[in-house]
Design a protein around this motif. Structure first.
Motif, short mmCIF file in Angstrom:
data_model
loop_
_atom_site.label_atom_id
_atom_site.label_comp_id
_atom_site.label_asym_id
_atom_site.label_seq_id
_atom_site.Cartn_x
_atom_site.Cartn_y
_atom_site.Cartn_z
N GLY A 1 82.88 74.43 27.45
CA GLY A 1 82.92 75.26 28.66
C GLY A 1 81.55 75.41 29.29
O GLY A 1 81.44 75.75 30.47
N LEU A 2 80.50 75.17 28.51
CA LEU A 2 79.14 75.17 29.04
C LEU A 2 78.78 73.73 29.40
O LEU A 2 78.82 72.85 28.55
N ASN A 3 78.42 73.48 30.65
CA ASN A 3 78.11 72.12 31.06
C ASN A 3 76.73 71.71 30.58
O ASN A 3 75.73 72.38 30.83
N PHE A 4 76.66 70.60 29.85
CA PHE A 4 75.40 70.16 29.24
C PHE A 4 74.40 69.68 30.29
O PHE A 4 73.19 69.81 30.11
N ASP A 5 74.90 69.10 31.38
CA ASP A 5 74.00 68.67 32.45
C ASP A 5 73.24 69.87 33.02
O ASP A 5 72.05 69.77 33.35
N PHE A 6 73.94 70.99 33.15
CA PHE A 6 73.32 72.23 33.63
C PHE A 6 72.12 72.60 32.77
O PHE A 6 71.04 72.95 33.28
N VAL A 7 72.26 72.51 31.47
CA VAL A 7 71.19 72.91 30.55
C VAL A 7 70.02 71.92 30.59
O VAL A 7 68.86 72.32 30.63
N VAL A 8 70.33 70.63 30.61
CA VAL A 8 69.27 69.60 30.63
C VAL A 8 68.46 69.69 31.92
O VAL A 8 67.22 69.65 31.90
N LEU A 9 69.14 69.81 33.05
CA LEU A 9 68.45 69.95 34.33
C LEU A 9 67.66 71.25 34.38
O LEU A 9 66.56 71.30 34.95
N ASN A 10 68.21 72.27 33.75
CA ASN A 10 67.54 73.58 33.72
C ASN A 10 66.22 73.51 32.96
O ASN A 10 65.23 74.15 33.33
N LEU A 11 66.18 72.73 31.88
CA LEU A 11 64.95 72.61 31.10
C LEU A 11 63.84 71.94 31.92
O LEU A 11 62.69 72.38 31.90
N THR A 12 64.19 70.89 32.65
CA THR A 12 63.21 70.23 33.52
C THR A 12 62.76 71.18 34.62
O THR A 12 61.57 71.24 34.97
N THR B 1 65.93 78.06 27.01
CA THR B 1 66.70 76.87 27.37
C THR B 1 66.67 75.85 26.24
O THR B 1 67.67 75.18 25.95
N ALA B 2 65.52 75.74 25.57
CA ALA B 2 65.41 74.84 24.41
C ALA B 2 66.33 75.30 23.28
O ALA B 2 66.96 74.47 22.60
N ILE B 3 66.44 76.60 23.09
CA ILE B 3 67.35 77.14 22.07
C ILE B 3 68.80 76.80 22.40
O ILE B 3 69.59 76.43 21.52
N THR B 4 69.16 76.91 23.69
CA THR B 4 70.51 76.56 24.12
C THR B 4 70.80 75.08 23.86
O THR B 4 71.90 74.71 23.43
#
Length: 277
Positions: free
Chosen positions: A43-54, A103-106
């Protein structure tokens, strides 16, 4: 360097800044806690997290450099005038450090918890790779003439682009699943509050200085607030109006749905590509 003309406005500026810091910082925890309790990141989109880290890494480089480097501050004053104030506050630096860490923890949770068939798309990996490649090339362009303020504008542009496109995959996933199950609305409500406070902070500074230079001197901070608030409103509508109380019966995202998410991401990233980067 300019100083504050009104003590009450200075206090208001600091209060809004640290309120934004607290709101934005706490906003990371509901999702982390939800993942931990469910032992799942479905339910959590992984692209959201990766883009968020950058996005947050770029924003950290911008904030920390402009706040701590006297050489870069000198270039800022030479461009915008010595009567202006540096548009980065201590709370901006503190928030960026905290955001990168959480974000890294996520991302670590994504690696260890149940994720079904979800994965980071090649499109997102490509976007992130291009962003850091552009940053590296621009570093070597800036090096001979010490054009550090220009280089920071590149990082600022990267974080604005990432802010603009990072929400797209999650919004599309919610639409396809017809549910926000697995995505924390607490994150969004706090993010919304932080965005409003962040924008208010800049307004207060402009009123005190009788100048709007800090808005286009730090356009990234302005766009960060406005874009975040815009997408937060979309998520709030999805959660409380469109898909209220709906639990997704689909624990996995189908191949067709993944293709639709990637299509929206590619289309939006093409539209958002900055001309000066």
């Amino acid at each position: 360097m300019a100083s504050w003309n009104s003590f009450p406005l200075q206090v208001t500026y600091e209060a809004l800044g640290w309120f934004a810091f607290v709101s934005w910082s706490i906003s990371f925890y509901p999702q982390v806690i939800l993942n931990f309790r469910r032992k799942s990141v479905v339910g959590l989109n992984f692209d959201f997290v990766v883009l968020n880290l950058t996005k947050h890494s770029s924003y950290l480089i911008y904030n920390a450099s402009l706040y701590f480097s006297s050489a870069i501050q000198k270039q800022y004053f030479e461009k915008y005038g010595y009567g202006e104030m540096i548009p980065v506050a201590a709370n901006d630096v503190a928030f960026s450090i905290h955001a990168v860490l959480l974000t890294a923890i996520t991302l670590f949770q994504i690696a260890i918890y149940e994720r079904g068939s979800q994965k980071v798309s090649k499109v997102s990996i490509g976007i992130v790779s291009v962003a850091w490649l552009v940053a590296a090339v621009c570093f070597f362009i800036a090096l001979p003439n010490n054009s550090w303020l220009w280089l920071l504008s590149v990082f600022n542009t990267i974080q604005v682009v990432m802010t603009t496109i990072k929400y797209i995959p999650q919004a599309v996933m919610n639409f396809l699943r017809k549910s926000t199950d697995g995505f924390s609305i607490g994150n969004i409500l706090l993010d919304f509050s932080g965005g409003i406070a962040n924008y208010g902070q800049m307004v207060v500074q402009s009123i005190d200085q009788d100048s709007w230079v800090n808005f286009y001197g730090n356009i990234g901070k302005v766009l960060l607030s406005l874009v975040s608030v815009f997408f937060d409103i979309i998520f709030i509508i999805q959660h409380y109006v469109l898909y209220r109380g709906k639990k997704s019966s689909k624990l996995e995202i189908t191949t067709e749905q993944e293709d639709q998410i990637r299509e929206h991401l590619v289309r939006h990233s093409d539209q958002s590509s900055p001309e000066n980067v």
